[in-house]
Design a protein around this motif. Structure first.
Motif: not given
Length: 62
Positions: A18-22, A46-47, A50-54
């Motif tokens: 859900w965090q990746v989706a957000e 893109a995924v 997003a994982i790297a940013r999170l």
């Protein structure tokens, strides 16, 4: 890359789907449906971004 492989990437990174989706700007339910089919290279990148940013956010918060 298959959806199951994407999900494994997410789980192994320590973040939630859900965090990746957000982070990608989509609803969790839409992202879950997207995981049922193969991802093209652009979507995989893109995924991964997003994982790297999170994970970077999580490290800063600790």
């Amino acid at each position: 890359m298959e959806g199951q492989e994407i999900k494994a990437l997410i789980v192994n990174s320590g973040v939630k789907c859900w965090q990746v989706a957000e982070e990608l700007g989509m609803a969790d339910s839409n992202f879950s449906r997207k995981l049922r089919k193969p991802f093209d290279e652009k979507a995989v990148n893109a995924v991964k971004a997003a994982i790297a940013r999170l994970t970077a956010k999580n490290k800063k918060g600790q």
